[in-house]
Design a protein around this motif. Structure first.
Motif, PDB file in Angstrom:
ATOM      1  N   ALA A 187     -30.672 -43.208 -49.596  1.00  0.00           N
ATOM      2  CA  ALA A 187     -30.959 -42.231 -48.533  1.00  0.00           C
ATOM      3  C   ALA A 187     -30.169 -40.930 -48.705  1.00  0.00           C
ATOM      4  O   ALA A 187     -30.473 -39.920 -48.057  1.00  0.00           O
ATOM      5  N   MET A 188     -29.200 -40.925 -49.599  1.00  0.00           N
ATOM      6  CA  MET A 188     -28.403 -39.702 -49.794  1.00  0.00           C
ATOM      7  C   MET A 188     -29.220 -38.565 -50.391  1.00  0.00           C
ATOM      8  O   MET A 188     -28.877 -37.402 -50.228  1.00  0.00           O
ATOM      9  N   GLY A 189     -30.273 -38.896 -51.119  1.00  0.00           N
ATOM     10  CA  GLY A 189     -31.096 -37.810 -51.652  1.00  0.00           C
ATOM     11  C   GLY A 189     -31.613 -38.089 -53.043  1.00  0.00           C
ATOM     12  O   GLY A 189     -31.327 -39.133 -53.648  1.00  0.00           O
ATOM     13  N   MET A 214     -29.975 -49.856 -41.939  1.00  0.00           N
ATOM     14  CA  MET A 214     -31.156 -50.656 -41.603  1.00  0.00           C
ATOM     15  C   MET A 214     -32.133 -49.801 -40.809  1.00  0.00           C
ATOM     16  O   MET A 214     -32.223 -49.881 -39.586  1.00  0.00           O
ATOM     17  N   ARG A 215     -32.812 -48.935 -41.549  1.00  0.00           N
ATOM     18  CA  ARG A 215     -33.805 -48.018 -40.964  1.00  0.00           C
ATOM     19  C   ARG A 215     -35.012 -47.999 -41.897  1.00  0.00           C
ATOM     20  O   ARG A 215     -34.861 -48.040 -43.115  1.00  0.00           O
ATOM     21  N   ASP A 216     -36.193 -47.854 -41.296  1.00  0.00           N
ATOM     22  CA  ASP A 216     -37.407 -47.880 -42.114  1.00  0.00           C
ATOM     23  C   ASP A 216     -37.406 -46.763 -43.158  1.00  0.00           C
ATOM     24  O   ASP A 216     -37.769 -46.978 -44.314  1.00  0.00           O
ATOM     25  N   LEU A 273     -28.904 -54.194 -46.391  1.00  0.00           N
ATOM     26  CA  LEU A 273     -29.388 -53.461 -45.214  1.00  0.00           C
ATOM     27  C   LEU A 273     -28.321 -53.586 -44.147  1.00  0.00           C
ATOM     28  O   LEU A 273     -28.078 -54.672 -43.610  1.00  0.00           O
ATOM     29  N   SER A 274     -27.684 -52.460 -43.846  1.00  0.00           N
ATOM     30  CA  SER A 274     -26.499 -52.504 -42.999  1.00  0.00           C
ATOM     31  C   SER A 274     -26.808 -52.146 -41.549  1.00  0.00           C
ATOM     32  O   SER A 274     -27.516 -51.168 -41.276  1.00  0.00           O
ATOM     33  N   ILE A 275     -26.248 -52.945 -40.655  1.00  0.00           N
ATOM     34  CA  ILE A 275     -26.394 -52.644 -39.229  1.00  0.00           C
ATOM     35  C   ILE A 275     -25.129 -53.125 -38.515  1.00  0.00           C
ATOM     36  O   ILE A 275     -24.534 -54.138 -38.899  1.00  0.00           O
ATOM     37  N   GLY A 329     -11.777 -47.053 -52.724  1.00  0.00           N
ATOM     38  CA  GLY A 329     -12.680 -47.255 -51.579  1.00  0.00           C
ATOM     39  C   GLY A 329     -12.236 -46.463 -50.371  1.00  0.00           C
ATOM     40  O   GLY A 329     -11.182 -45.828 -50.380  1.00  0.00           O
ATOM     41  N   GLU A 330     -13.058 -46.498 -49.327  1.00  0.00           N
ATOM     42  CA  GLU A 330     -12.772 -45.753 -48.094  1.00  0.00           C
ATOM     43  C   GLU A 330     -11.311 -45.928 -47.650  1.00  0.00           C
ATOM     44  O   GLU A 330     -10.791 -47.049 -47.667  1.00  0.00           O
ATOM     45  N   ARG A 331     -10.701 -44.854 -47.237  1.00  0.00           N
ATOM     46  CA  ARG A 331      -9.325 -44.852 -46.715  1.00  0.00           C
ATOM     47  C   ARG A 331      -8.344 -45.530 -47.690  1.00  0.00           C
ATOM     48  O   ARG A 331      -8.102 -45.046 -48.763  1.00  0.00           O
TER      49      ARG A 331
HETATM   50  C1  LIG Z   1     -18.813 -48.510 -43.261  1.00  0.00           C
HETATM   51  C2  LIG Z   1     -19.564 -47.836 -44.356  1.00  0.00           C
HETATM   52  O1  LIG Z   1     -19.045 -47.631 -45.388  1.00  0.00           O
HETATM   53  S1  LIG Z   1     -21.164 -47.465 -44.069  1.00  0.00           S
HETATM   54  C3  LIG Z   1     -21.656 -46.444 -45.438  1.00  0.00           C
HETATM   55  C4  LIG Z   1     -21.234 -45.067 -45.181  1.00  0.00           C
HETATM   56  N1  LIG Z   1     -21.581 -44.203 -46.286  1.00  0.00           N
HETATM   57  C5  LIG Z   1     -21.968 -42.955 -46.112  1.00  0.00           C
HETATM   58  O2  LIG Z   1     -22.064 -42.461 -45.003  1.00  0.00           O
HETATM   59  C6  LIG Z   1     -22.189 -42.147 -47.349  1.00  0.00           C
HETATM   60  C7  LIG Z   1     -23.596 -41.563 -47.465  1.00  0.00           C
HETATM   61  N2  LIG Z   1     -24.053 -40.972 -46.241  1.00  0.00           N
HETATM   62  C8  LIG Z   1     -24.913 -39.915 -46.212  1.00  0.00           C
HETATM   63  O3  LIG Z   1     -25.325 -39.383 -47.233  1.00  0.00           O
HETATM   64  C9  LIG Z   1     -25.391 -39.507 -44.887  1.00  0.00           C
HETATM   65  O4  LIG Z   1     -24.452 -39.870 -43.905  1.00  0.00           O
HETATM   66  C10 LIG Z   1     -26.767 -40.180 -44.570  1.00  0.00           C
HETATM   67  C11 LIG Z   1     -27.824 -39.688 -45.547  1.00  0.00           C
HETATM   68  C12 LIG Z   1     -26.696 -41.706 -44.669  1.00  0.00           C
HETATM   69  C13 LIG Z   1     -27.183 -39.840 -43.155  1.00  0.00           C
HETATM   70  O5  LIG Z   1     -27.051 -38.453 -43.010  1.00  0.00           O
HETATM   71  P1  LIG Z   1     -27.472 -37.719 -41.631  1.00  0.00           P
HETATM   72  O6  LIG Z   1     -28.855 -38.119 -41.273  1.00  0.00           O
HETATM   73  O7  LIG Z   1     -27.210 -36.292 -41.845  1.00  0.00           O
HETATM   74  O8  LIG Z   1     -26.544 -38.344 -40.499  1.00  0.00           O
HETATM   75  P2  LIG Z   1     -24.968 -38.315 -40.313  1.00  0.00           P
HETATM   76  O9  LIG Z   1     -24.292 -38.780 -41.549  1.00  0.00           O
HETATM   77  O10 LIG Z   1     -24.498 -37.004 -39.772  1.00  0.00           O
HETATM   78  O11 LIG Z   1     -24.766 -39.401 -39.155  1.00  0.00           O
HETATM   79  C14 LIG Z   1     -25.009 -40.750 -39.378  1.00  0.00           C
HETATM   80  C15 LIG Z   1     -26.236 -41.248 -38.632  1.00  0.00           C
HETATM   81  O12 LIG Z   1     -26.539 -42.574 -39.090  1.00  0.00           O
HETATM   82  C16 LIG Z   1     -26.583 -43.449 -37.968  1.00  0.00           C
HETATM   83  N3  LIG Z   1     -26.204 -44.761 -38.427  1.00  0.00           N
HETATM   84  C17 LIG Z   1     -24.986 -45.160 -38.869  1.00  0.00           C
HETATM   85  N4  LIG Z   1     -25.050 -46.436 -39.256  1.00  0.00           N
HETATM   86  C18 LIG Z   1     -26.320 -46.836 -39.093  1.00  0.00           C
HETATM   87  C19 LIG Z   1     -26.993 -48.038 -39.333  1.00  0.00           C
HETATM   88  N5  LIG Z   1     -26.349 -49.084 -39.861  1.00  0.00           N
HETATM   89  N6  LIG Z   1     -28.293 -48.132 -39.036  1.00  0.00           N
HETATM   90  C20 LIG Z   1     -28.951 -47.067 -38.526  1.00  0.00           C
HETATM   91  N7  LIG Z   1     -28.372 -45.894 -38.290  1.00  0.00           N
HETATM   92  C21 LIG Z   1     -27.065 -45.788 -38.573  1.00  0.00           C
HETATM   93  C22 LIG Z   1     -25.631 -42.814 -36.981  1.00  0.00           C
HETATM   94  O13 LIG Z   1     -25.832 -43.299 -35.672  1.00  0.00           O
HETATM   95  C23 LIG Z   1     -26.003 -41.343 -37.134  1.00  0.00           C
HETATM   96  O14 LIG Z   1     -27.223 -41.106 -36.512  1.00  0.00           O
HETATM   97  P3  LIG Z   1     -27.348 -40.240 -35.153  1.00  0.00           P
HETATM   98  O15 LIG Z   1     -26.781 -38.909 -35.437  1.00  0.00           O
HETATM   99  O16 LIG Z   1     -28.806 -40.250 -34.886  1.00  0.00           O
HETATM  100  O17 LIG Z   1     -26.553 -40.984 -34.120  1.00  0.00           O
END
Ligand SMILES: CC(=O)SCCNC(=O)CCNC(=O)[C@H](O)C(C)(C)COP(=O)(O)OP(=O)(O)OC[C@H]1O[C@@H](n2cnc3c(N)ncnc32)[C@H](O)[C@@H]1OP(=O)(O)O
Ligand SMILES: O=C(O)CCC(=O)C(=O)O
Length: 374
Positions: free
Chosen positions: A52-54, A79-81, A97-99, A228-230
């Motif tokens: 989903a990053m691009g 976990m989004r379509d 699929l993470s939720i 990893g994170e932090r």
């Molecule tokens: C604990 C972890 O490590 S989880 C993995 C985290 N990794 C990352 O975030 C790195 C890659 N992330 C990205 O490239 C971007 O964050 C993307 C593409 C996933 C999403 O980007 P954007 O659409 O611009 O959203 P943004 O990052 O600002 O905010 C996250 C959105 O995801 C939603 N979200 C977070 N976790 C989940 C999930 N498991 N299921 C559905 N939606 C989720 C948040 O609620 C937020 O949506 P909202 O603004 O509608 O409330």
């Protein structure tokens, strides 16, 4: 404590959670090299990115998949379509699929309800399975979740066709006894595989990962050097050695060529490895103290907790303030000069004086020159 041999599947997430470390960006060439090396060590699963990053991330995932490595590859997805659709057709057939599992996240991040989480699992997992994916449900923030709700999530995941559930200690707040209880409970309520995902905020990521395996987890997440994170994730090298040495669990991972990968990941992530970082730090197999050096020279088992050869390293015996005469005899022997213990004892005060003036002298050529000059 050793138990009957079991195999634990390492699912290494250096290329996903590792790259999520603040400031870290791997080039495609670095990703390919890291994936190849992990696979060459025998790491059976690699989590390689977030579609989903691009488009660029997806192209890089495709390029890693095109290597046709023997390791199973996974992608990570919310976990989004829409995110799921981005994850299809990349040459990767396993997906996490993470939720979120905790009320904290469900209410204050997703702004949803527990019922929505269960319904989303039911819908999204089924879609993914119908699309031919093997699904792991990532229970984010599971460590702060109500354990009965986590059970409900596991039941929903299994009913929808998932084959694995990931227990994520997302904010790194667990300790091994709590992990053991949580994984035991999950093991009792699901037939799915269980994966532990730990973070090192309290310095317990490896301990928690080992506890999860001991409690019945089938899979564990790791990262090279604990990136990893932090504060990072559980370090691949610590988990592999710990599982084998403490519990007799097999992973099929051979770390004898690990130093090259460790250096590569450190360089690619712009990190320096702490000199005392277990198994990979510069000093962790170095010995100066006279009693230790004497003991090691007589039999390495006297002062060897972990065989350095397991991680492609060896003991280094160095001279310093705490050396004894055997260490001095040995140091001269390395230089091709035979001296006896009495002579060594006479030289010790001079060596101590030298190293007091030249901190960290033991590894330096200056010290060798000094020994020659005595
Ligand atoms: C604990 C972890 O490590 S989880 C993995 C985290 N990794 C990352 O975030 C790195 C890659 N992330 C990205 O490239 C971007 O964050 C993307 C593409 C996933 C999403 O980007 P954007 O659409 O611009 O959203 P943004 O990052 O600002 O905010 C996250 C959105 O995801 C939603 N979200 C977070 N976790 C989940 C999930 N498991 N299921 C559905 N939606 C989720 C948040 O609620 C937020 O949506 P909202 O603004 O509608 O409330
Ligand atoms: O939900 C998951 O797959 C785990 C995500 C993660 O990296 C974490 O929770 O730390």
């Amino acid at each position: 404590m050793k138990s009957n041999s079991r195999t634990i599947i390492i699912d290494d997430t250096t290329l996903r959670d590792g790259e999520q470390s603040a400031g870290v960006v791997f080039s495609l060439a670095e990703k390919l090299a890291i994936a190849e090396q992990l696979s060459a060590l025998g790491v059976p699963e690699l989590e390689i990115g977030i579609p989903a990053m691009g488009a660029q991330e997806r192209d890089e995932i495709k390029a890693i998949a095109a290597l046709k490595l023997p390791s199973n590859l996974l992608v990570w997805s919310r976990m989004r379509d829409d995110d799921l659709q981005h994850s299809l057709g990349l040459g990767v057939t396993s997906i996490d699929l993470s939720i979120s599992a905790s009320d904290q996240h469900i209410q204050h991040k997703l702004k949803q309800s527990r019922a929505w989480v269960l319904a989303t699992i039911e819908r999204c997992v089924k879609t993914a399975v119908d699309a031919g994916m093997r699904v792991c449900v990532g229970a984010e923030d599971a460590s702060r979740a109500d354990s009965d709700f986590l059970t409900q999530m596991a039941e929903a995941a299994q009913a929808a066709g998932a084959c694995r559930i990931r227990f994520a200690d997302t904010v790194g707040i667990m300790e091994p006894f709590g992990v053991f209880e949580a994984i035991r409970k999950l093991r009792a309520v699901t037939d799915m595989d269980i994966e532990m995902h730990a973070h090192d905020d309290l310095g317990l990521a490896t301990a928690n990962t080992l506890a999860a395996a001991f409690a019945g987890a089938t899979h564990v997440n790791t990262t090279v050097n604990g990136l990893g994170e932090r504060a990072g994730n559980a370090a691949l090298e610590e988990v592999v050695v710990g599982l084998k040495q403490l519990y007799g669990f097999e992973t099929g991972v051979d770390l004898r060529n690990f130093p090259a990968l460790s250096r590569q990941v450190a360089t690619a992530s712009g990190d320096t490895i702490g000199s005392r970082k277990s198994l990979i730090g510069r000093d962790v197999f170095s010995h100066e103290a006279g009693i230790h050096v004497d003991g090691l020279l007589k039999d390495p088992n006297n002062y060897q907790g972990v065989d350095p050869a397991l991680v492609g390293r060896s003991h280094q015996l160095v001279l310093g303030k705490h050396s004894g005469s055997q260490g001095v005899v040995h140091a001269y022997k390395q230089l091709g000069i035979q001296i006896n213990r009495w002579q060594a004892g006479r030289l010790l005060p001079l060596i101590r004086e030298f190293v007091s003036l030249h901190k960290r002298a033991p590894q330096s050529t200056d010290l060798n020159q000094f020994l020659h000059s005595l």
